[in-house]
Design a protein around this motif. Sequence first.
Motif, PDB file in Angstrom:
ATOM      1  N   PHE A   1       0.793  -1.230   0.000  1.00 43.86           N
ATOM      2  CA  PHE A   1       0.000   0.000   0.000  1.00 43.86           C
ATOM      3  C   PHE A   1       0.829   1.286   0.000  1.00 43.86           C
ATOM      4  O   PHE A   1       0.548   2.184  -0.800  1.00 43.86           O
ATOM      5  N   PRO A   2       1.864   1.448   0.843  1.00 43.53           N
ATOM      6  CA  PRO A   2       2.607   2.724   0.830  1.00 43.53           C
ATOM      7  C   PRO A   2       3.233   3.064  -0.526  1.00 43.53           C
ATOM      8  O   PRO A   2       3.027   4.173  -1.033  1.00 43.53           O
ATOM      9  N   PRO A   3       3.984   2.136  -1.177  1.00 45.66           N
ATOM     10  CA  PRO A   3       4.512   2.516  -2.490  1.00 45.66           C
ATOM     11  C   PRO A   3       3.418   2.679  -3.545  1.00 45.66           C
ATOM     12  O   PRO A   3       3.552   3.490  -4.459  1.00 45.66           O
ATOM     13  N   LEU A   4       2.315   1.941  -3.395  1.00 45.74           N
ATOM     14  CA  LEU A   4       1.198   2.094  -4.335  1.00 45.74           C
ATOM     15  C   LEU A   4       0.581   3.486  -4.205  1.00 45.74           C
ATOM     16  O   LEU A   4       0.291   4.151  -5.206  1.00 45.74           O
ATOM     17  N   LEU A   5       0.415   3.960  -2.977  1.00 48.85           N
ATOM     18  CA  LEU A   5      -0.107   5.305  -2.755  1.00 48.85           C
ATOM     19  C   LEU A   5       0.830   6.351  -3.354  1.00 48.85           C
ATOM     20  O   LEU A   5       0.385   7.287  -4.034  1.00 48.85           O
ATOM     21  N   LEU A   6       2.132   6.209  -3.136  1.00 44.95           N
ATOM     22  CA  LEU A   6       3.091   7.162  -3.702  1.00 44.95           C
ATOM     23  C   LEU A   6       3.105   7.086  -5.229  1.00 44.95           C
ATOM     24  O   LEU A   6       3.282   8.109  -5.901  1.00 44.95           O
ATOM     25  N   LEU A   7       2.883   5.908  -5.786  1.00 40.51           N
ATOM     26  CA  LEU A   7       2.799   5.765  -7.243  1.00 40.51           C
ATOM     27  C   LEU A   7       1.573   6.499  -7.780  1.00 40.51           C
ATOM     28  O   LEU A   7       1.667   7.237  -8.764  1.00 40.51           O
ATOM     29  N   VAL A   8       0.432   6.347  -7.118  1.00 36.30           N
ATOM     30  CA  VAL A   8      -0.789   7.046  -7.530  1.00 36.30           C
ATOM     31  C   VAL A   8      -0.603   8.555  -7.416  1.00 36.30           C
ATOM     32  O   VAL A   8      -0.997   9.312  -8.312  1.00 36.30           O
ATOM     33  N   LEU A   9       0.011   9.019  -6.336  1.00 39.19           N
ATOM     34  CA  LEU A   9       0.269  10.454  -6.165  1.00 39.19           C
ATOM     35  C   LEU A   9       1.234  10.969  -7.234  1.00 39.19           C
ATOM     36  O   LEU A   9       1.074  12.094  -7.724  1.00 39.19           O
ATOM     37  N   THR A  10       2.219  10.164  -7.607  1.00 40.74           N
ATOM     38  CA  THR A  10       3.153  10.548  -8.673  1.00 40.74           C
ATOM     39  C   THR A  10       2.403  10.752  -9.981  1.00 40.74           C
ATOM     40  O   THR A  10       2.582  11.780 -10.652  1.00 40.74           O
ATOM     41  N   VAL A  11       1.570   9.792 -10.343  1.00 41.87           N
ATOM     42  CA  VAL A  11       0.816   9.882 -11.600  1.00 41.87           C
ATOM     43  C   VAL A  11      -0.159  11.057 -11.558  1.00 41.87           C
ATOM     44  O   VAL A  11      -0.275  11.818 -12.528  1.00 41.87           O
ATOM     45  N   ALA A  12      -0.846  11.254 -10.430  1.00 41.00           N
ATOM     46  CA  ALA A  12      -1.804  12.365 -10.313  1.00 41.00           C
ATOM     47  C   ALA A  12      -1.088  13.710 -10.415  1.00 41.00           C
ATOM     48  O   ALA A  12      -1.542  14.610 -11.134  1.00 41.00           O
ATOM     49  N   SER A  13       0.025  13.860  -9.714  1.00 41.73           N
ATOM     50  CA  SER A  13       0.774  15.115  -9.766  1.00 41.73           C
ATOM     51  C   SER A  13       1.270  15.389 -11.180  1.00 41.73           C
ATOM     52  O   SER A  13       1.164  16.511 -11.680  1.00 41.73           O
ATOM     53  N   TRP A  14       1.803  14.360 -11.834  1.00 40.68           N
ATOM     54  CA  TRP A  14       2.306  14.513 -13.201  1.00 40.68           C
ATOM     55  C   TRP A  14       1.165  14.865 -14.160  1.00 40.68           C
ATOM     56  O   TRP A  14       1.291  15.783 -14.969  1.00 40.68           O
ATOM     57  N   TYR A  15       0.058  14.171 -14.061  1.00 38.10           N
ATOM     58  CA  TYR A  15      -1.060  14.366 -14.985  1.00 38.10           C
ATOM     59  C   TYR A  15      -1.699  15.748 -14.841  1.00 38.10           C
ATOM     60  O   TYR A  15      -2.041  16.383 -15.837  1.00 38.10           O
ATOM     61  N   PHE A  16      -1.856  16.217 -13.624  1.00 42.02           N
ATOM     62  CA  PHE A  16      -2.560  17.482 -13.374  1.00 42.02           C
ATOM     63  C   PHE A  16      -1.625  18.687 -13.284  1.00 42.02           C
ATOM     64  O   PHE A  16      -2.064  19.788 -12.973  1.00 42.02           O
ATOM     65  N   ARG A  17      -0.334  18.508 -13.587  1.00 43.67           N
ATOM     66  CA  ARG A  17       0.593  19.640 -13.475  1.00 43.67           C
ATOM     67  C   ARG A  17       0.187  20.746 -14.452  1.00 43.67           C
ATOM     68  O   ARG A  17      -0.275  20.478 -15.550  1.00 43.67           O
ATOM     69  N   PRO A  18       0.367  22.003 -14.021  1.00 42.37           N
ATOM     70  CA  PRO A  18       0.004  23.149 -14.867  1.00 42.37           C
ATOM     71  C   PRO A  18       0.885  23.240 -16.115  1.00 42.37           C
ATOM     72  O   PRO A  18       1.979  22.660 -16.168  1.00 42.37           O
ATOM     73  N   ALA A  19       0.431  23.975 -17.084  1.00 44.72           N
ATOM     74  CA  ALA A  19       1.137  24.116 -18.361  1.00 44.72           C
ATOM     75  C   ALA A  19       2.553  24.641 -18.177  1.00 44.72           C
ATOM     76  O   ALA A  19       3.467  24.220 -18.888  1.00 44.72           O
ATOM     77  N   ASP A  20       2.765  25.532 -17.213  1.00 45.35           N
ATOM     78  CA  ASP A  20       4.110  26.087 -17.026  1.00 45.35           C
ATOM     79  C   ASP A  20       5.077  25.093 -16.371  1.00 45.35           C
ATOM     80  O   ASP A  20       6.259  25.376 -16.229  1.00 45.35           O
ATOM     81  N   ARG A  21       4.590  23.933 -15.992  1.00 48.19           N
ATOM     82  CA  ARG A  21       5.433  22.884 -15.418  1.00 48.19           C
ATOM     83  C   ARG A  21       5.548  21.687 -16.350  1.00 48.19           C
ATOM     84  O   ARG A  21       6.009  20.627 -15.961  1.00 48.19           O
ATOM     85  N   ARG A  22       5.111  21.846 -17.589  1.00 51.05           N
ATOM     86  CA  ARG A  22       5.169  20.781 -18.594  1.00 51.05           C
ATOM     87  C   ARG A  22       6.243  21.095 -19.628  1.00 51.05           C
ATOM     88  O   ARG A  22       6.572  22.246 -19.853  1.00 51.05           O
ATOM     89  N   LEU A  23       6.724  20.040 -20.249  1.00 51.10           N
ATOM     90  CA  LEU A  23       7.638  20.221 -21.375  1.00 51.10           C
ATOM     91  C   LEU A  23       6.853  20.759 -22.562  1.00 51.10           C
ATOM     92  O   LEU A  23       5.727  20.359 -22.793  1.00 51.10           O
ATOM     93  N   ILE A  24       7.459  21.661 -23.267  1.00 52.07           N
ATOM     94  CA  ILE A  24       6.824  22.192 -24.474  1.00 52.07           C
ATOM     95  C   ILE A  24       7.202  21.254 -25.624  1.00 52.07           C
ATOM     96  O   ILE A  24       8.392  21.036 -25.880  1.00 52.07           O
ATOM     97  N   PRO A  25       6.213  20.687 -26.297  1.00 49.19           N
ATOM     98  CA  PRO A  25       6.550  19.748 -27.382  1.00 49.19           C
ATOM     99  C   PRO A  25       7.256  20.472 -28.532  1.00 49.19           C
ATOM    100  O   PRO A  25       6.945  21.613 -28.850  1.00 49.19           O
ATOM    101  N   VAL A  26       8.212  19.787 -29.106  1.00 44.93           N
ATOM    102  CA  VAL A  26       8.955  20.324 -30.244  1.00 44.93           C
ATOM    103  C   VAL A  26       8.164  19.997 -31.510  1.00 44.93           C
ATOM    104  O   VAL A  26       7.807  18.869 -31.751  1.00 44.93           O
ATOM    105  N   ARG A  27       7.902  21.021 -32.306  1.00 43.17           N
ATOM    106  CA  ARG A  27       7.150  20.820 -33.545  1.00 43.17           C
ATOM    107  C   ARG A  27       8.017  21.213 -34.723  1.00 43.17           C
ATOM    108  O   ARG A  27       8.739  22.193 -34.683  1.00 43.17           O
ATOM    109  N   ASN A  28       7.918  20.422 -35.772  1.00 46.85           N
ATOM    110  CA  ASN A  28       8.681  20.709 -36.992  1.00 46.85           C
ATOM    111  C   ASN A  28       7.867  21.568 -37.939  1.00 46.85           C
ATOM    112  O   ASN A  28       6.742  21.543 -38.069  1.00 46.85           O
TER     113      ASN A  28
END
Length: 131
Positions: free
Chosen positions: A104-131
């Motif tokens: 349970f503890p690492p599973l909870l931290l895994l869920v929090l990792t995914v949630a934090s990554w998924y809901f991060r604001p635009a200014d905390r995301r990588l800007i995709p490189v476009r050709n």
Amino acid sequence: MMKISAKVNKIIYWISTLWLALGMVSTAIVQLLKHENEVAYITRLGYPIYILTLIGVWKLLGTVAVLTPKFQLLKEWAYAGFFFAMSGAIISHLASGDPVKEIFPPLLLLVLTVASWYFRPADRRLIPVRN
């Protein structure tokens, strides 16, 4: 309607990120101090004790990276590191036949990792490189 969604996303991001940071820092401290229970877990799982120092340092550095504004690429690496460390912990516990309460503890931290990554604001995301 769009502003409500953005506000909810921001709230989810900060709640999950702060809980993730708390979890990573608290477990890192226990690992760096080589607490008796932590040493017992890691040796029972078949890992050398020095891995506690490596994981503890990486967790602290990853937490700083996730909480610090900018440095989007570094944040991506920190999230990936958290994901690999927590999924590895889950697999290690499963492979050793540990009960669900140990998973349970690492599973909870895994869920929090995914949630934090998924809901991060635009200014905390990588800007995709476009050709």
